[in-house]
Scaffold this active site. Structure first.
Site, PDB file in Angstrom:
ATOM      1  N   TYR A   1     -68.280 -80.243  -0.597  1.00  0.00           N
ATOM      2  CA  TYR A   1     -68.477 -81.044  -1.807  1.00  0.00           C
ATOM      3  C   TYR A   1     -67.992 -82.473  -1.598  1.00  0.00           C
ATOM      4  CZ  TYR A   1     -68.160 -81.967  -6.925  1.00  0.00           C
ATOM      5  OH  TYR A   1     -68.286 -82.455  -8.205  1.00  0.00           O
TER       6      TYR A   1
ATOM      7  N   TRP B   1     -69.825 -78.949 -20.468  1.00  0.00           N
ATOM      8  CA  TRP B   1     -69.310 -78.344 -19.232  1.00  0.00           C
ATOM      9  C   TRP B   1     -67.817 -78.537 -18.998  1.00  0.00           C
ATOM     10  CZ3 TRP B   1     -67.023 -82.191 -16.508  1.00  0.00           C
ATOM     11  CH2 TRP B   1     -67.497 -83.502 -16.729  1.00  0.00           C
TER      12      TRP B   1
ATOM     13  N   SER C   1     -65.968 -86.240 -11.784  1.00  0.00           N
ATOM     14  CA  SER C   1     -65.736 -85.795 -10.408  1.00  0.00           C
ATOM     15  C   SER C   1     -66.505 -86.632  -9.394  1.00  0.00           C
ATOM     16  CB  SER C   1     -66.105 -84.314 -10.260  1.00  0.00           C
ATOM     17  OG  SER C   1     -67.374 -84.055 -10.798  1.00  0.00           O
TER      18      SER C   1
ATOM     19  N   TRP D   1     -79.471 -75.043 -17.017  1.00  0.00           N
ATOM     20  CA  TRP D   1     -79.805 -76.285 -16.325  1.00  0.00           C
ATOM     21  C   TRP D   1     -81.190 -76.152 -15.685  1.00  0.00           C
ATOM     22  CZ3 TRP D   1     -75.659 -79.095 -12.841  1.00  0.00           C
ATOM     23  CH2 TRP D   1     -76.148 -80.358 -12.467  1.00  0.00           C
TER      24      TRP D   1
ATOM     25  N   ASP E   1     -74.036 -79.117  -7.886  1.00  0.00           N
ATOM     26  CA  ASP E   1     -74.679 -80.078  -8.805  1.00  0.00           C
ATOM     27  C   ASP E   1     -75.618 -81.077  -8.137  1.00  0.00           C
ATOM     28  OD1 ASP E   1     -73.098 -78.806 -10.640  1.00  0.00           O
ATOM     29  OD2 ASP E   1     -71.783 -80.509 -11.040  1.00  0.00           O
TER      30      ASP E   1
ATOM     31  N   GLU F   1     -57.352 -75.449 -12.832  1.00  0.00           N
ATOM     32  CA  GLU F   1     -57.606 -76.814 -12.397  1.00  0.00           C
ATOM     33  C   GLU F   1     -58.579 -77.466 -13.380  1.00  0.00           C
ATOM     34  OE1 GLU F   1     -58.877 -77.057  -8.363  1.00  0.00           O
ATOM     35  OE2 GLU F   1     -57.066 -76.108  -7.565  1.00  0.00           O
TER      36      GLU F   1
ATOM     37  N   LYS G   1     -64.683 -71.696  -9.173  1.00  0.00           N
ATOM     38  CA  LYS G   1     -63.773 -72.728  -9.680  1.00  0.00           C
ATOM     39  C   LYS G   1     -62.382 -72.135  -9.854  1.00  0.00           C
ATOM     40  CE  LYS G   1     -62.279 -76.329 -12.215  1.00  0.00           C
ATOM     41  NZ  LYS G   1     -62.235 -77.736 -11.818  1.00  0.00           N
TER      42      LYS G   1
ATOM     43  N   ASP H   1     -61.394 -79.809 -15.283  1.00  0.00           N
ATOM     44  CA  ASP H   1     -62.753 -80.292 -14.994  1.00  0.00           C
ATOM     45  C   ASP H   1     -62.838 -81.805 -15.101  1.00  0.00           C
ATOM     46  OD1 ASP H   1     -63.973 -77.727 -14.646  1.00  0.00           O
ATOM     47  OD2 ASP H   1     -63.959 -77.467 -16.814  1.00  0.00           O
TER      48      ASP H   1
ATOM     49  N   ARG I   1     -71.592 -88.722  -5.005  1.00  0.00           N
ATOM     50  CA  ARG I   1     -71.429 -87.381  -5.572  1.00  0.00           C
ATOM     51  C   ARG I   1     -71.405 -87.395  -7.097  1.00  0.00           C
ATOM     52  NH1 ARG I   1     -65.955 -84.609  -4.014  1.00  0.00           N
ATOM     53  NH2 ARG I   1     -65.243 -85.532  -5.971  1.00  0.00           N
ATOM     54  N   ASP I   2     -71.992 -86.334  -7.660  1.00  0.00           N
ATOM     55  CA  ASP I   2     -71.997 -86.142  -9.115  1.00  0.00           C
ATOM     56  C   ASP I   2     -72.604 -87.357  -9.810  1.00  0.00           C
ATOM     57  OD1 ASP I   2     -71.612 -84.165 -10.906  1.00  0.00           O
ATOM     58  OD2 ASP I   2     -69.438 -84.263 -10.947  1.00  0.00           O
TER      59      ASP I   2
END
Length: 389
Positions: free
Chosen positions: A111, A310, A123, A210, A162, A342, A338, A344, A116-117
């Site tokens: 990841y 989310w 994130s 999704w 994602d 922790e 996950k 999100d 990213r994202d």
């Protein structure tokens, strides 16, 4: 980031007094060769990695309720995936295999794509959208080297949560348009490079809320298949991952959002239906169609105002523990993708990485930055666990 807090805990000796005695690594006596044409989870147990164990053990020390404390100690023994979400966090690999045994499989989340994202802030990664060369040489290549150096261990990889789903449904965003090339090239490179005998891979495909929309099933499957074929159709790709860090129920019927005004446009009202329908679309597109499903935090439904919410869902609970007994041939296993506890994403509106989804009424607040430990949230997951600990 996700790994930073765990690294601190490990260094501080938070592994003391674990609920299960940890021994030294016990690799297989010969090189592991995983057959991705079969369900490896019927043979291997998801490894309870030392970093999540450290976080949980530290959380246990902060509990005064003796009954809750006893339950929390059991969470440390649950297998979960370890997120290698920065270049620096690749170093966690060595510690993660320190107590790995031949009967366990270490789950790793790959990841760190450039850009990213691209549709969220909470994130965002460390690499800019145009740094694909760094992704290859500084991120993927070192992970490949480490796995090659440990042929007598088994590894299960979730590839880039994602990323490809964003290219299907968020193509109108400039950030995703900029990231498209790097996403497709990067995932293909990861699949090709990590196609090792002791590895089985699952490419992330969002969840039923999704890519499960009727209009998204075909283009979603074709996007995964295109990248897979561009990688040379690596034989160690077993299939796809769904509901990673998500909240959707496995087989709730009618589904959580079945009464929504737009429900008629989504026939995947639970993850079981999604595995069946998207699996069929993947088969048609020429992509391996077996799935793993994240059940780590999906015990409680009816909490979200909308399907797309989310972030740190308030009232959530730990779900079914990792198992290969799913009742559906296409679903290889339920896993904990996950690490529960922790965050999100932060609820601090002044933070650079604040995402509005983390400030919604159905999001638990206050919440720290993505990947950082939230003690109160962990305790909530524990109290609401189904089945209970």
């Amino acid at each position: 980031m996700k790994a930073d807090i765990a690294t601190v805990l490990f260094a501080a000796g938070a592994l003391a007094a674990p609920s299960e005695t940890r021994g030294a690594a016990a690799p297989c006596t010969s090189a592991v060769k995983l057959d991705a044409a079969t369900n490896v989870w019927s043979k291997y147990k998801l490894h309870p990695n030392s970093f999540y164990r450290a976080e949980v053990n530290a959380a246990v020390e902060n509990l005064s309720d003796s009954s809750l404390k006893a339950k929390a100690q059991k969470v440390a023994d649950v297998g979960s995936f370890l997120w290698l979400d920065t270049i620096a966090n690749i170093a966690k690999f060595d510690e993660a295999i320190a107590d790995l045994t031949c009967s366990n499989i270490l789950g790793l989340v790959i990841y760190d794509l450039p850009g990213r994202d691209c549709a969220a802030k909470a994130s965002n990664g460390e690499l800019a959208y145009n740094e694909i060369s760094r992704y290859k040489t500084e991120y993927i290549d070192p992970i490949v080297k480490k796995i090659k150096a440990n042929p007598n261990f088994a590894f299960a990889l979730i590839i880039e949560p994602d990323s490809l789903p964003n290219l299907v449904t968020n193509a109108d965003l400039q950030t995703c348009q900029e990231s498209k090339s790097a996403y497709e090239e990067g995932v293909a490179y990861a699949l090709r490079s990590l196609n090792l005998p002791n590895v089985v891979m699952y490419v992330d495909a969002g969840h039923g809320g999704w890519l499960g929309w009727d209009a998204n099933l075909k283009p979603g499957a074709e996007e995964l298949a295109k990248v897979y074929k561009n990688a040379g159709s690596p034989k160690q790709v077993r299939g796809w991952a769904t509901n990673i860090a998500g909240w959707n129920a496995w087989d709730l019927s009618p589904g959580e959002f079945s009464k929504a005004s737009d429900a008629k446009y989504n026939s995947c009202q639970n993850e079981k239906l999604y595995v069946q329908k998207f699996g069929a679309a993947l088969k048609t597109a020429g992509f391996p169609n077996h799935a793993i499903v994240d059940t780590g935090r999906n015990a409680v439904t009816g909490l979200r105002e909308e399907w797309g919410n989310w972030c740190n869902v308030d009232g959530a609970g730990f779900g079914v523990r990792p198992t290969a007994s799913t009742g559906l041939e296409l679903a290889d296993a339920f896993v904990w993708g996950k690490p529960g506890g922790e965050s999100d994403g932060t609820s601090d509106t002044s933070a650079d990485r604040f995402d509005s989804f983390c400030g919604k009424p159905d999001a638990y607040q206050p919440a720290p930055e993505a990947g950082q430990w939230n003690q109160e949230y962990f305790e909530m997951l524990l109290r609401n666990a189904k089945p209970s600990f």
